[in-house]
Design an enzyme around this catalytic site. Structure first.
Site, PDB file in Angstrom:
ATOM      1  N   SER A   1     -10.294  -1.130   4.784  1.00  0.00           N
ATOM      2  CA  SER A   1      -9.420  -1.417   5.932  1.00  0.00           C
ATOM      3  C   SER A   1      -8.895  -0.116   6.515  1.00  0.00           C
ATOM      4  CB  SER A   1      -8.217  -2.257   5.495  1.00  0.00           C
ATOM      5  OG  SER A   1      -8.676  -3.425   4.884  1.00  0.00           O
TER       6      SER A   1
ATOM      7  N   GLU B   1      -4.106   2.963   7.860  1.00  0.00           N
ATOM      8  CA  GLU B   1      -3.819   2.987   6.418  1.00  0.00           C
ATOM      9  C   GLU B   1      -4.487   4.244   5.835  1.00  0.00           C
ATOM     10  OE1 GLU B   1      -4.834  -0.676   4.292  1.00  0.00           O
ATOM     11  OE2 GLU B   1      -5.327   0.510   2.519  1.00  0.00           O
TER      12      GLU B   1
ATOM     13  N   ARG C   1       0.846  -1.215   0.000  1.00  0.00           N
ATOM     14  CA  ARG C   1       0.000   0.000   0.000  1.00  0.00           C
ATOM     15  C   ARG C   1       0.873   1.253   0.000  1.00  0.00           C
ATOM     16  NH1 ARG C   1      -2.083  -3.498  -1.246  1.00  0.00           N
ATOM     17  NH2 ARG C   1      -3.720  -4.736  -0.323  1.00  0.00           N
TER      18      ARG C   1
HETATM   19  C1  LIG Z   1     -15.249  -0.455   0.820  1.00  0.00           C
HETATM   20  C2  LIG Z   1     -13.775  -0.255   0.539  1.00  0.00           C
HETATM   21  C3  LIG Z   1     -12.983  -1.334   0.192  1.00  0.00           C
HETATM   22  C4  LIG Z   1     -11.622  -1.172  -0.087  1.00  0.00           C
HETATM   23  N1  LIG Z   1     -10.882  -2.246  -0.452  1.00  0.00           N
HETATM   24  C5  LIG Z   1      -9.586  -2.102  -0.765  1.00  0.00           C
HETATM   25  C6  LIG Z   1      -8.814  -3.200  -1.225  1.00  0.00           C
HETATM   26  O1  LIG Z   1      -9.307  -4.308  -1.364  1.00  0.00           O
HETATM   27  N2  LIG Z   1      -7.507  -2.994  -1.518  1.00  0.00           N
HETATM   28  C7  LIG Z   1      -6.923  -1.755  -1.398  1.00  0.00           C
HETATM   29  O2  LIG Z   1      -5.727  -1.634  -1.709  1.00  0.00           O
HETATM   30  N3  LIG Z   1      -7.624  -0.688  -0.980  1.00  0.00           N
HETATM   31  C8  LIG Z   1      -8.937  -0.820  -0.657  1.00  0.00           C
HETATM   32  N4  LIG Z   1      -9.668   0.247  -0.219  1.00  0.00           N
HETATM   33  C9  LIG Z   1      -8.993   1.543  -0.029  1.00  0.00           C
HETATM   34  C10 LIG Z   1      -9.082   2.470  -1.253  1.00  0.00           C
HETATM   35  O3  LIG Z   1      -9.941   1.926  -2.208  1.00  0.00           O
HETATM   36  C11 LIG Z   1      -7.706   2.668  -1.894  1.00  0.00           C
HETATM   37  O4  LIG Z   1      -6.813   3.270  -0.964  1.00  0.00           O
HETATM   38  C12 LIG Z   1      -7.747   3.528  -3.156  1.00  0.00           C
HETATM   39  O5  LIG Z   1      -6.485   3.603  -3.750  1.00  0.00           O
HETATM   40  C13 LIG Z   1      -8.244   4.928  -2.933  1.00  0.00           C
HETATM   41  O6  LIG Z   1      -8.374   5.518  -4.205  1.00  0.00           O
HETATM   42  P1  LIG Z   1      -9.011   6.939  -4.345  1.00  0.00           P
HETATM   43  O7  LIG Z   1      -9.123   7.286  -5.772  1.00  0.00           O
HETATM   44  O8  LIG Z   1     -10.248   7.013  -3.558  1.00  0.00           O
HETATM   45  O9  LIG Z   1      -7.892   7.845  -3.654  1.00  0.00           O
HETATM   46  P2  LIG Z   1      -8.098   8.973  -2.548  1.00  0.00           P
HETATM   47  O10 LIG Z   1      -8.614   8.369  -1.307  1.00  0.00           O
HETATM   48  O11 LIG Z   1      -8.848  10.111  -3.119  1.00  0.00           O
HETATM   49  O12 LIG Z   1      -6.590   9.398  -2.328  1.00  0.00           O
HETATM   50  C14 LIG Z   1      -5.676   8.490  -1.778  1.00  0.00           C
HETATM   51  C15 LIG Z   1      -4.271   9.056  -1.920  1.00  0.00           C
HETATM   52  O13 LIG Z   1      -3.930   9.133  -3.301  1.00  0.00           O
HETATM   53  C16 LIG Z   1      -3.641  10.477  -3.659  1.00  0.00           C
HETATM   54  N5  LIG Z   1      -4.141  10.702  -5.011  1.00  0.00           N
HETATM   55  C17 LIG Z   1      -5.409  10.554  -5.463  1.00  0.00           C
HETATM   56  N6  LIG Z   1      -5.458  10.824  -6.789  1.00  0.00           N
HETATM   57  C18 LIG Z   1      -4.189  11.148  -7.169  1.00  0.00           C
HETATM   58  C19 LIG Z   1      -3.581  11.545  -8.396  1.00  0.00           C
HETATM   59  N7  LIG Z   1      -4.268  11.652  -9.554  1.00  0.00           N
HETATM   60  N8  LIG Z   1      -2.252  11.824  -8.398  1.00  0.00           N
HETATM   61  C20 LIG Z   1      -1.514  11.722  -7.268  1.00  0.00           C
HETATM   62  N9  LIG Z   1      -2.039  11.371  -6.070  1.00  0.00           N
HETATM   63  C21 LIG Z   1      -3.350  11.083  -6.031  1.00  0.00           C
HETATM   64  C22 LIG Z   1      -4.332  11.336  -2.598  1.00  0.00           C
HETATM   65  O14 LIG Z   1      -3.733  12.619  -2.477  1.00  0.00           O
HETATM   66  C23 LIG Z   1      -4.147  10.475  -1.383  1.00  0.00           C
HETATM   67  O15 LIG Z   1      -2.840  10.626  -0.867  1.00  0.00           O
HETATM   68  C24 LIG Z   1     -11.034   0.119   0.025  1.00  0.00           C
HETATM   69  C25 LIG Z   1     -11.844   1.218   0.353  1.00  0.00           C
HETATM   70  C26 LIG Z   1     -13.194   1.049   0.606  1.00  0.00           C
HETATM   71  C27 LIG Z   1     -14.050   2.242   0.920  1.00  0.00           C
END
Ligand SMILES: Cc1cc2nc3c(=O)[nH]c(=O)nc-3n(C[C@H](O)[C@H](O)[C@H](O)COP(=O)(O)OP(=O)(O)OC[C@H]3O[C@@H](n4cnc5c(N)ncnc54)[C@H](O)[C@@H]3O)c2cc1C
Length: 339
Positions: A239, A334, A163
């Site tokens: 998580s 996380e 991660r």
């Molecule tokens: C129900 C649920 C289940 C999940 N299951 C999993 C799983 O199975 N495995 C897993 O790994 N994660 C899981 N997650 C966590 C989440 O999906 C991940 O962390 C995912 O990468 C978040 O993506 P996001 O677009 O929402 O990023 P955000 O939450 O919006 O941002 C996360 C980080 O990425 C940065 N970021 C976002 N976009 C960009 C960009 N374009 N350029 C540079 N930085 C950027 C942000 O600044 C921040 O630091 C889960 C979450 C939920 C709600």
């Protein structure tokens, strides 16, 4: 490019926590970021937000949030075995996986249904069911907000970890698009030996079977629905905590009191499942006012309705303290707390 002032972020984070940001800017690519750079936006307080699925807003954000709405998908090269596909940062990862599976492109089906934007996938090195973003990312194209230039990171330069990636500690890079190396029929490599994935699939599944990718995607989606809350119904960030990695000697000591404690040997120590620790400490299914620990998965903290970021954060702190008291282990979030 669209800009909103005093923007309500409740719909931009999967916890469904209300918070305002001073400015919310939707941009479509590098050119628009360049113009924001020239306006000096990146000299002040700013951050990138994708789906907000890993963020916990504890109060208003006094700065600029930039959000990609770029949505292009382009096949860059193709041979009999595999292809290189560029996907823009603003695409919902699961939509891209649906597109891949529909075209018979393999490699990402195990990552189905993770709430995530393509842009955040390499930042977080998202992973599920034995596959991580690092396994399919060929390179990542970014905009460097420190100098207004674009740059490409090879897979190795991303220094992917659990991660984690080099982008996490260098938020100056905004991901514009990601090139994924995917497989074509005859070259798929299925990853079925994680959790109960194989037992959820027909016994005759093989990489050569017609529709195998679709079956895996379907199974992953089904299993996830059974275990994890749907953010459209119950707010969460998946998580909440990382699994602690500790020395083997620490594990051996704990095994004296908890002989049934699961752990996984790794290169740099042993990983102990944080969900198990939280469950053993009696938190699974517990509710504290507007927040609680999900009854089907102790790693997931949920917004039961009307929670603030601090309600969630306080619950998380209570859990961290109780794991420290009971096991002498430190678990850390996380989820990213903002601000
Ligand atoms: C129900 C649920 C289940 C999940 N299951 C999993 C799983 O199975 N495995 C897993 O790994 N994660 C899981 N997650 C966590 C989440 O999906 C991940 O962390 C995912 O990468 C978040 O993506 P996001 O677009 O929402 O990023 P955000 O939450 O919006 O941002 C996360 C980080 O990425 C940065 N970021 C976002 N976009 C960009 C960009 N374009 N350029 C540079 N930085 C950027 C942000 O600044 C921040 O630091 C889960 C979450 C939920 C709600």
């Amino acid at each position: 490019m669209k800009e909103y002032r005093n923007y309500q972020l409740k719909g931009n984070n999967t916890f469904g926590i209300p918070a305002l940001c001073d400015r919310f800017i939707e941009y479509a690519g590098g050119e628009e970021l360049k113009s924001l750079y020239e306006q000096g936006i990146f000299n002040g307080q700013w951050m990138s937000v994708g789906c907000g699925a890993n963020l916990l807003f504890c109060g208003d954000y006094h700065g600029v949030i930039i959000h990609s709405v770029a949505s292009g998908i382009k096949v860059l090269e193709e041979n009999d075995n595999n292809l290189l596909v560029r996907a823009d940062a603003g695409i919902i990862l699961d939509d891209f996986i649906e597109h891949a599976v529909s075209n018979g492109w393999g490699g990402m089906e195990n990552l189905s249904a993770i709430p995530c934007s393509v842009g955040a996938a390499p930042v977080q090195n998202v992973g599920a069911y034995g596959v991580e973003a690092k396994d399919v990312v060929e390179c990542v194209h970014v905009f460097d907000t420190s100098n207004g230039l674009t740059r490409t990171f090879s897979n190795v330069e991303c220094t992917f970890g659990y991660r984690n990636s080099s982008f996490k500690s260098n938020p100056q890079y905004v991901v514009l698009s990601v090139d994924f190396r995917l497989t074509k029929a005859g070259s798929h490599q299925l990853h079925l030996d994680y959790g109960n994935l194989r037992s959820s699939l027909p016994a005759d599944i093989t990489s050569g079977k017609e529709g195998a990718l679709r079956e895996i995607r379907g199974a992953v989606r089904r299993i996830r629905r059974e275990k994890l809350p749907d953010p459209a119904e119950i707010g969460s960030a998946g998580s909440f905590f990382k699994n602690p990695v500790v020395d083997r000697a620490v594990v051996d000591n704990l095994l004296k009191d908890y002989p049934q404690m699961p752990f996984y040997e790794m290169k740099n120590g042993c990983k102990v499942p944080a969900g198990w620790l939280i469950e053993q400490a009696g938190w699974k299914g517990r509710k504290m006012g507007t927040v609680g620990v999900y009854e089907k998965q102790a790693l997931v903290l949920v917004n039961l309705g009307g929670a603030t970021g601090f309600d969630v954060w306080n619950l998380a702190q209570s859990i961290v303290a109780s794991i420290r008291d009971k096991f002498g282990l430190e678990i850390s979030p996380e989820v990213i707390k903002v601000p």
